[in-house]
Design a protein around this motif. Sequence first.
Motif, PDB file in Angstrom:
ATOM      1  N   LEU A  83       0.835  -1.196   0.000  1.00 26.08           N
ATOM      2  CA  LEU A  83       0.000   0.000   0.000  1.00 26.08           C
ATOM      3  C   LEU A  83       0.874   1.252   0.000  1.00 26.08           C
ATOM      4  CD1 LEU A  83      -2.777   1.388   0.200  1.00 26.08           C
ATOM      5  CD2 LEU A  83      -2.609   1.108   2.690  1.00 26.08           C
ATOM      6  N   LEU A  84       1.893   1.268   0.824  1.00 25.67           N
ATOM      7  CA  LEU A  84       2.839   2.378   0.884  1.00 25.67           C
ATOM      8  C   LEU A  84       3.421   2.660  -0.500  1.00 25.67           C
ATOM      9  CD1 LEU A  84       4.890   4.366   2.211  1.00 25.67           C
ATOM     10  CD2 LEU A  84       6.247   2.357   2.811  1.00 25.67           C
ATOM     11  N   GLN A  85       3.878   1.623  -1.180  1.00 25.98           N
ATOM     12  CA  GLN A  85       4.464   1.796  -2.511  1.00 25.98           C
ATOM     13  C   GLN A  85       3.451   2.398  -3.489  1.00 25.98           C
ATOM     14  OE1 GLN A  85       5.787  -2.359  -2.788  1.00 25.98           O
ATOM     15  NE2 GLN A  85       7.837  -1.560  -3.200  1.00 25.98           N
ATOM     16  N   ARG A  86       2.226   1.904  -3.455  1.00 22.15           N
ATOM     17  CA  ARG A  86       1.202   2.398  -4.372  1.00 22.15           C
ATOM     18  C   ARG A  86       0.812   3.837  -4.073  1.00 22.15           C
ATOM     19  NH1 ARG A  86      -2.449  -2.956  -5.245  1.00 22.15           N
ATOM     20  NH2 ARG A  86      -3.675  -1.658  -6.662  1.00 22.15           N
ATOM     21  N   ILE A  87       0.743   4.173  -2.798  1.00 24.64           N
ATOM     22  CA  ILE A  87       0.425   5.555  -2.437  1.00 24.64           C
ATOM     23  C   ILE A  87       1.529   6.485  -2.914  1.00 24.64           C
ATOM     24  CG2 ILE A  87       0.195   7.176  -0.504  1.00 24.64           C
ATOM     25  CD1 ILE A  87      -1.278   4.898   0.997  1.00 24.64           C
ATOM     26  N   LYS A  88       2.772   6.107  -2.708  1.00 23.55           N
ATOM     27  CA  LYS A  88       3.892   6.962  -3.109  1.00 23.55           C
ATOM     28  C   LYS A  88       3.969   7.116  -4.629  1.00 23.55           C
ATOM     29  CE  LYS A  88       5.334   8.411   0.757  1.00 23.55           C
ATOM     30  NZ  LYS A  88       5.231   9.828   1.068  1.00 23.55           N
ATOM     31  N   GLU A  89       3.447   6.155  -5.373  1.00 19.41           N
ATOM     32  CA  GLU A  89       3.398   6.268  -6.838  1.00 19.41           C
ATOM     33  C   GLU A  89       2.292   7.225  -7.289  1.00 19.41           C
ATOM     34  OE1 GLU A  89       2.843   2.254  -8.172  1.00 19.41           O
ATOM     35  OE2 GLU A  89       4.885   1.674  -7.629  1.00 19.41           O
ATOM     36  N   THR A  90       1.154   7.203  -6.592  1.00 16.64           N
ATOM     37  CA  THR A  90      -0.008   7.978  -7.049  1.00 16.64           C
ATOM     38  C   THR A  90      -0.221   9.284  -6.288  1.00 16.64           C
ATOM     39  OG1 THR A  90      -1.481   6.731  -5.590  1.00 16.64           O
ATOM     40  CG2 THR A  90      -1.214   5.898  -7.836  1.00 16.64           C
ATOM     41  N   ALA A  91       0.219   9.340  -5.043  1.00 12.25           N
ATOM     42  CA  ALA A  91       0.043  10.551  -4.222  1.00 12.25           C
ATOM     43  C   ALA A  91       1.316  10.769  -3.395  1.00 12.25           C
ATOM     44  CB  ALA A  91      -1.179  10.401  -3.317  1.00 12.25           C
ATOM     45  N   PRO A  92       2.415  11.132  -4.050  1.00 13.36           N
ATOM     46  CA  PRO A  92       3.708  11.221  -3.344  1.00 13.36           C
ATOM     47  C   PRO A  92       3.743  12.236  -2.207  1.00 13.36           C
ATOM     48  CG  PRO A  92       3.874  12.127  -5.566  1.00 13.36           C
ATOM     49  CD  PRO A  92       2.516  11.500  -5.453  1.00 13.36           C
ATOM     50  N   GLU A  93       2.827  13.210  -2.214  1.00 18.48           N
ATOM     51  CA  GLU A  93       2.799  14.214  -1.146  1.00 18.48           C
ATOM     52  C   GLU A  93       2.164  13.681   0.135  1.00 18.48           C
ATOM     53  OE1 GLU A  93      -1.108  14.216  -3.074  1.00 18.48           O
ATOM     54  OE2 GLU A  93       0.918  14.132  -3.859  1.00 18.48           O
ATOM     55  N   CYS A  94       1.485  12.557   0.054  1.00 19.69           N
ATOM     56  CA  CYS A  94       0.829  11.950   1.212  1.00 19.69           C
ATOM     57  C   CYS A  94       1.878  11.261   2.089  1.00 19.69           C
ATOM     58  CB  CYS A  94      -0.215  10.939   0.723  1.00 19.69           C
ATOM     59  SG  CYS A  94      -1.141  10.169   2.055  1.00 19.69           S
ATOM     60  N   GLU A  95       1.856  11.569   3.361  1.00 20.40           N
ATOM     61  CA  GLU A  95       2.783  10.913   4.302  1.00 20.40           C
ATOM     62  C   GLU A  95       2.155   9.609   4.786  1.00 20.40           C
ATOM     63  OE1 GLU A  95       5.741  11.760   4.549  1.00 20.40           O
ATOM     64  OE2 GLU A  95       5.721  13.853   3.919  1.00 20.40           O
ATOM     65  N   VAL A  96       2.965   8.564   4.892  1.00 21.54           N
ATOM     66  CA  VAL A  96       2.467   7.253   5.303  1.00 21.54           C
ATOM     67  C   VAL A  96       3.220   6.798   6.546  1.00 21.54           C
ATOM     68  CG1 VAL A  96       2.116   4.847   4.626  1.00 21.54           C
ATOM     69  CG2 VAL A  96       1.916   6.676   2.902  1.00 21.54           C
ATOM     70  N   VAL A  97       2.451   6.392   7.542  1.00 26.28           N
ATOM     71  CA  VAL A  97       3.007   5.832   8.774  1.00 26.28           C
ATOM     72  C   VAL A  97       2.596   4.367   8.829  1.00 26.28           C
ATOM     73  CG1 VAL A  97       2.979   5.930  11.300  1.00 26.28           C
ATOM     74  CG2 VAL A  97       2.868   8.060   9.966  1.00 26.28           C
ATOM     75  N   ILE A  98       3.565   3.500   9.023  1.00 33.09           N
ATOM     76  CA  ILE A  98       3.314   2.060   9.132  1.00 33.09           C
ATOM     77  C   ILE A  98       3.220   1.693  10.604  1.00 33.09           C
ATOM     78  CG2 ILE A  98       4.249  -0.243   8.694  1.00 33.09           C
ATOM     79  CD1 ILE A  98       3.462   1.066   6.101  1.00 33.09           C
ATOM     80  N   VAL A  99       2.194   0.920  10.940  1.00 35.68           N
ATOM     81  CA  VAL A  99       1.992   0.443  12.309  1.00 35.68           C
ATOM     82  C   VAL A  99       2.003  -1.076  12.267  1.00 35.68           C
ATOM     83  CG1 VAL A  99       0.440   0.451  14.281  1.00 35.68           C
ATOM     84  CG2 VAL A  99       0.597   2.464  12.837  1.00 35.68           C
ATOM     85  N   SER A 100       2.704  -1.686  13.207  1.00 32.94           N
ATOM     86  CA  SER A 100       2.809  -3.141  13.214  1.00 32.94           C
ATOM     87  C   SER A 100       2.848  -3.687  14.627  1.00 32.94           C
ATOM     88  CB  SER A 100       4.093  -3.563  12.481  1.00 32.94           C
ATOM     89  OG  SER A 100       4.280  -4.955  12.554  1.00 32.94           O
ATOM     90  N   ALA A 101       2.354  -4.891  14.767  1.00 32.33           N
ATOM     91  CA  ALA A 101       2.455  -5.578  16.057  1.00 32.33           C
ATOM     92  C   ALA A 101       3.853  -6.171  16.237  1.00 32.33           C
ATOM     93  CB  ALA A 101       1.409  -6.684  16.144  1.00 32.33           C
ATOM     94  N   TYR A 102       4.661  -6.070  15.192  1.00 33.05           N
ATOM     95  CA  TYR A 102       6.004  -6.661  15.206  1.00 33.05           C
ATOM     96  C   TYR A 102       7.062  -5.570  15.252  1.00 33.05           C
ATOM     97  CZ  TYR A 102       3.080 -10.363  13.385  1.00 33.05           C
ATOM     98  OH  TYR A 102       2.069 -11.267  13.210  1.00 33.05           O
ATOM     99  N   SER A 103       8.009  -5.728  16.155  1.00 29.99           N
ATOM    100  CA  SER A 103       9.112  -4.767  16.225  1.00 29.99           C
ATOM    101  C   SER A 103      10.289  -5.254  15.386  1.00 29.99           C
ATOM    102  CB  SER A 103       9.532  -4.529  17.678  1.00 29.99           C
ATOM    103  OG  SER A 103       9.918  -5.753  18.266  1.00 29.99           O
ATOM    104  N   ASN A 104       9.995  -5.979  14.329  1.00 28.15           N
ATOM    105  CA  ASN A 104      10.981  -6.550  13.431  1.00 28.15           C
ATOM    106  C   ASN A 104      11.710  -5.438  12.681  1.00 28.15           C
ATOM    107  OD1 ASN A 104      12.190  -7.660  11.072  1.00 28.15           O
ATOM    108  ND2 ASN A 104      10.840  -9.434  11.191  1.00 28.15           N
ATOM    109  N   PHE A 105      13.025  -5.376  12.835  1.00 29.50           N
ATOM    110  CA  PHE A 105      13.803  -4.318  12.192  1.00 29.50           C
ATOM    111  C   PHE A 105      13.726  -4.399  10.668  1.00 29.50           C
ATOM    112  CE2 PHE A 105      17.758  -2.656  10.387  1.00 29.50           C
ATOM    113  CZ  PHE A 105      17.615  -1.330  10.750  1.00 29.50           C
TER     114      PHE A 105
END
Length: 142
Positions: A83-105
Amino acid sequence: MFFHDYNNRKAGIYKMPDISVLIIDDEPWALNYMKKIFERRDLGFHICAAVSNAEAALKLIPSVHPHVVITDIQMSKITGLELLQRIKETAPECEVVIVSAYSNFDYAREALRHHAFDYCVKPVSMQDAQLLLQKLRTHMEK
């Protein structure tokens, strides 16, 4: 970024515009919780929409034009990273924050590689949400 209005600011009538936020999470409890902690009108943030999957978000983004998208990373069909990749392709000005239950680096590194604004581990505390929103506002006012 989009908040500069020198004449109004100079005249003392400048008001910070609201920043619209779209939230995506496939777990109902998480979606409801994130709606509560990220709806911060006192900081100038309002939830413009909340959906349970990336497909719905992709259909909604062109009509609601969110300034910020906060999305879970693990979802069926389309992941938060896709989703992040697609948003950055179509709406690059939109900031995206990823939230996860995993603290995987590796997840965090991948998110940042695709230009995520930030990566947060669930459950996001009220204090962490406030710090994130303040950081977003500062970034968007530049």
